[in-house]
Design a protein around this motif. Sequence first.
Motif, PDB file in Angstrom:
ATOM      1  N   LEU A 473       8.995 -10.838  -6.126  1.00 26.36           N
ATOM      2  CA  LEU A 473       7.673 -10.972  -6.654  1.00 26.36           C
ATOM      3  C   LEU A 473       6.713 -12.004  -5.467  1.00 26.36           C
ATOM      4  O   LEU A 473       5.280 -12.133  -5.555  1.00 26.36           O
ATOM      5  N   HIS A 474       7.334 -12.817  -5.031  1.00 24.97           N
ATOM      6  CA  HIS A 474       6.659 -13.658  -3.580  1.00 24.97           C
ATOM      7  C   HIS A 474       6.327 -12.400  -2.866  1.00 24.97           C
ATOM      8  O   HIS A 474       5.261 -12.297  -1.952  1.00 24.97           O
ATOM      9  N   VAL A 475       6.994 -11.552  -2.352  1.00 21.62           N
ATOM     10  CA  VAL A 475       6.715 -10.384  -0.960  1.00 21.62           C
ATOM     11  C   VAL A 475       6.033  -9.454  -1.570  1.00 21.62           C
ATOM     12  O   VAL A 475       5.235  -9.055  -0.928  1.00 21.62           O
ATOM     13  N   VAL A 476       5.865  -9.209  -2.933  1.00 17.51           N
ATOM     14  CA  VAL A 476       4.741  -8.215  -3.979  1.00 17.51           C
ATOM     15  C   VAL A 476       3.358  -8.923  -3.517  1.00 17.51           C
ATOM     16  O   VAL A 476       2.307  -8.782  -2.857  1.00 17.51           O
ATOM     17  N   VAL A 477       3.357 -10.429  -3.850  1.00 16.89           N
ATOM     18  CA  VAL A 477       2.147 -11.011  -3.661  1.00 16.89           C
ATOM     19  C   VAL A 477       2.058 -11.636  -2.489  1.00 16.89           C
ATOM     20  O   VAL A 477       0.899 -10.931  -2.453  1.00 16.89           O
ATOM     21  N   ALA A 478       2.599 -11.163  -1.787  1.00 16.82           N
ATOM     22  CA  ALA A 478       2.445 -11.961  -0.403  1.00 16.82           C
ATOM     23  C   ALA A 478       1.717 -10.390   0.326  1.00 16.82           C
ATOM     24  O   ALA A 478       0.806 -10.884   1.240  1.00 16.82           O
ATOM     25  N   SER A 479       2.270  -9.428  -0.127  1.00 16.10           N
ATOM     26  CA  SER A 479       2.517  -8.412   0.178  1.00 16.10           C
ATOM     27  C   SER A 479       0.777  -7.766  -0.037  1.00 16.10           C
ATOM     28  O   SER A 479      -0.903  -7.033   1.102  1.00 16.10           O
ATOM     29  N   TRP A 480       0.574  -8.056  -1.262  1.00 14.38           N
ATOM     30  CA  TRP A 480      -1.003  -7.467  -1.783  1.00 14.38           C
ATOM     31  C   TRP A 480      -2.339  -8.587  -1.065  1.00 14.38           C
ATOM     32  O   TRP A 480      -3.059  -8.218  -0.471  1.00 14.38           O
ATOM     33  N   VAL A 481      -1.996  -9.688  -0.914  1.00 15.40           N
ATOM     34  CA  VAL A 481      -2.537 -10.767  -0.971  1.00 15.40           C
ATOM     35  C   VAL A 481      -3.137 -10.208   0.900  1.00 15.40           C
ATOM     36  O   VAL A 481      -4.063 -10.246   1.303  1.00 15.40           O
ATOM     37  N   GLU A 482      -1.698  -9.713   2.033  1.00 18.98           N
ATOM     38  CA  GLU A 482      -1.822  -9.854   3.184  1.00 18.98           C
ATOM     39  C   GLU A 482      -2.952  -7.874   3.248  1.00 18.98           C
ATOM     40  O   GLU A 482      -3.471  -8.058   4.229  1.00 18.98           O
ATOM     41  N   TYR A 483      -2.992  -7.363   2.041  1.00 17.59           N
ATOM     42  CA  TYR A 483      -3.595  -6.379   1.948  1.00 17.59           C
ATOM     43  C   TYR A 483      -4.680  -5.974   1.723  1.00 17.59           C
ATOM     44  O   TYR A 483      -5.955  -6.021   2.718  1.00 17.59           O
ATOM     45  N   ARG A 484      -5.265  -7.075   0.878  1.00 17.46           N
ATOM     46  CA  ARG A 484      -6.784  -7.854   0.450  1.00 17.46           C
ATOM     47  C   ARG A 484      -7.902  -8.687   1.734  1.00 17.46           C
ATOM     48  O   ARG A 484      -8.747  -8.422   2.506  1.00 17.46           O
ATOM     49  N   LEU A 485      -6.534  -9.541   2.769  1.00 18.63           N
ATOM     50  CA  LEU A 485      -8.013  -9.640   3.746  1.00 18.63           C
ATOM     51  C   LEU A 485      -7.082  -8.654   4.839  1.00 18.63           C
ATOM     52  O   LEU A 485      -7.996  -9.476   6.428  1.00 18.63           O
ATOM     53  N   ASN A 486      -6.522  -7.159   4.945  1.00 23.51           N
ATOM     54  CA  ASN A 486      -6.767  -6.966   6.023  1.00 23.51           C
ATOM     55  C   ASN A 486      -8.467  -5.802   6.371  1.00 23.51           C
ATOM     56  O   ASN A 486      -8.221  -5.481   5.624  1.00 23.51           O
ATOM     57  N   THR A 487      -8.718  -6.494   7.359  1.00 26.22           N
ATOM     58  CA  THR A 487     -10.189  -5.916   8.207  1.00 26.22           C
ATOM     59  C   THR A 487      -9.887  -4.777   8.795  1.00 26.22           C
ATOM     60  O   THR A 487     -10.831  -3.934   8.540  1.00 26.22           O
ATOM     61  N   SER A 488      -8.846  -4.379   8.668  1.00 30.64           N
ATOM     62  CA  SER A 488      -9.208  -2.983   9.492  1.00 30.64           C
ATOM     63  C   SER A 488      -9.117  -1.469   8.148  1.00 30.64           C
ATOM     64  O   SER A 488      -8.860  -0.610   8.600  1.00 30.64           O
ATOM     65  N   ILE A 489      -8.643  -2.397   7.262  1.00 31.07           N
ATOM     66  CA  ILE A 489      -8.114  -1.385   5.670  1.00 31.07           C
ATOM     67  C   ILE A 489      -9.090  -1.324   4.396  1.00 31.07           C
ATOM     68  O   ILE A 489      -9.152  -3.028   4.280  1.00 31.07           O
TER      69      ILE A 489
END
Length: 737
Positions: A473-489
């Motif tokens: 869950l930690h990896v999934v949530v951290a990856s989702w937050v990282e995806y939402r904060l990715n400015t290139s996509i």
Amino acid sequence: MLDPSAILVPSRMRFILSLLLAIFLLSPALAQEPPAAGAAPDAAAEELIRILEDDAARAELIERLRRAAPAGETAAEPAAAPDLSIARQLAEYTRSVAEGASTTLRALANAAANIQQVFSGSASADADALRMVAVNIGLLILGLFGSFFLLRLITNAIGRRIAARMTGAGLMRRLGGLVLALLADAASLVVAWALGYAIALNTGTMPGGQMGINQSLLLNAFLLVELSKLAIRLVLAPRFAALRVLPIRDDDAVYWSFWLGRLLSLIGYTFLFVAPMLAGVVSPAAGAAAQVLVMATAVTIAIVIVLQNKDDVRNWLADMARRRDNDGLGRILVIIGQYWHVLAITYLLALLLVWFANPERALPFMIGATMQSLIAVAIGSLVVGFISRFVSAGLSLPEDVRQRLPLLETRLRAFVPGVMAVVRWIVIAAVLLAIGQAWALFDFVGWVSTEEGLAVAGSAVSAALIVLIAIVLHVVVASWVEYRLNTSIGKMPTPREKTLLNLFKNAFTVALAIFGGMLALAQIGVNIAPLLAGAGVVGLAIGFGAQKLVQDIITGIFIQFENVMNEGDVVAVGDKSGVVEKLTIRSVTIRDLAGTVHLIPFSSVDQVSNMMRGFSFHVAEIGVAYDSDIEEVKAAMREAFERLMQTEHKDEIIDDLDMQGVIGFAASAVTVRARIKTLPGKHWAIGRRYNELVKAIFAERDIEIPYPHITYVQGGEARASGRVLRRGRDEEAGPAR
């Protein structure tokens, strides 16, 4: 109530004794076949009941029964409970060992006596039968092994040709060539075995051309032993190096193939053929003696092999430990390498002693336990090797996944090796449990089958699953937050989204660690109620002792609710101003214009000034000389704005120029103000460009921007500005020039 004197009547006493004896003898039948319903007790039973209900009569009856017992007969002592102590178990085991050793020695003595009797001629009939068996077996051995030897010459030639063609080939081709060579070898084995059966049927000792039992024993032993040796040749390929799959040297392959084949032949032919034949022809003691001698010889050969390879195995294990950088498992391998030969020799001697003591039960147990241990070690080694290879090879994600989640690969590379290390130790523990179960050191399977074992195992598995789910869950949530904060996509995140997502990730990680740890502890039987109560007390103590920390958190919560600043905003907090780089629930991190980072706790924040909320203004307050034409100054400022709208900043300006005019009189200048409405945070760059344009246009229109200076003028022509004086001098000096 019955009169006590009545029991003294001898006739009644004899009746009672007869009744008791009948009840004692008929009690099993009464226990199995209950009386029919409604059957009334007879008079004798009622009389006995009345006697037993009276204390005095019952005591007198017991005394008379004791006097009537035969002299010297004592009451049987109650059976003692079985003694399950370690001392008693050890005594029982040593007694069985001694009895087994005595049986073995007697078997050896009987075998020697029988053999001496045969060769002394005292039993001529047995000797004749033995000689007949020897002739038939000799013919069978000659035909069987002679044909097998000739066929092996042919199959070796075929194998050499196959190996020559497979030189330098890939793994799959070499494996296919090895299978072909061994199929030819197996065909030679089957053909020799069939020829042996033909010879046995034609030289059989039974009437009608039937084959003797000893010949059948030899043929079966030949098939099983040679198939086992064929499996060894499949693994080691000692004659065909080009077909070998395992990465071992030629001399090692030849060495191990030779000795393993000899040991298999020695033990297999003895136990499957020689011992049963001697037991049938000579005596069972002779067969047992042959087995004992062969076991002693095999153990001696095995000890010699262990001593010969002591250093090689130690160096091999040390090299494996060095490749693992001497980690925990590597250090275990080094320790095993130092003392492996001692353990192996001890095991071989124990095997021999067990064989001498109890060959019928102990040896099969040791062989079965050894095979189970070897299988467990092999499976564990394969799993651990796969895990080690997976960790050493690294984890590489596809390119599109790395673009979307640039930090996921780094996070997995930091997370997967730790999980694999835990899995590796779990596999090692499982191998140790399997070995202990095989050797009956403990009954783990039986314990797990019990209610307590199931509860403990279920609790351990549940706790492990909870921890694993929390990590995932930690990896999934951290990856989702990282995806939402990715400015290139995807969609560009707003500053508010950046702030809230980072706060959510931190809060979720802390909450997940706390609740996951609590649930895992609860699953393994730890009472978390005192922990929760203790946490409350500790939290209260921290609240009283760290009031600033509590104030920081409370103020930070209200700041987040009021949405007064986000990451990326330019703010002024207290006496510091700059860009918000990090915002937590307790503090804000600001980097000023010089690059200095300031960590400001919220307890010290009195006010927050956000310069990037909604829109911004560039306020142009320009001082001009007192003799300047104000309308001309305004026209010059509008012209500068029109030129600004033709630059790259035109899309960042959201309104027309707001000309506010003269706003004040300074000591040497008149201040004129205008405002430019821009997007949030764009007013600094637009203001710098606008000032450059104003300066250029003022120079073109000869509009003076006053600055402190000293001017010398003549008395009557003194003015607020020295420009008229300069013009007058220039006009007077013009013709002269």
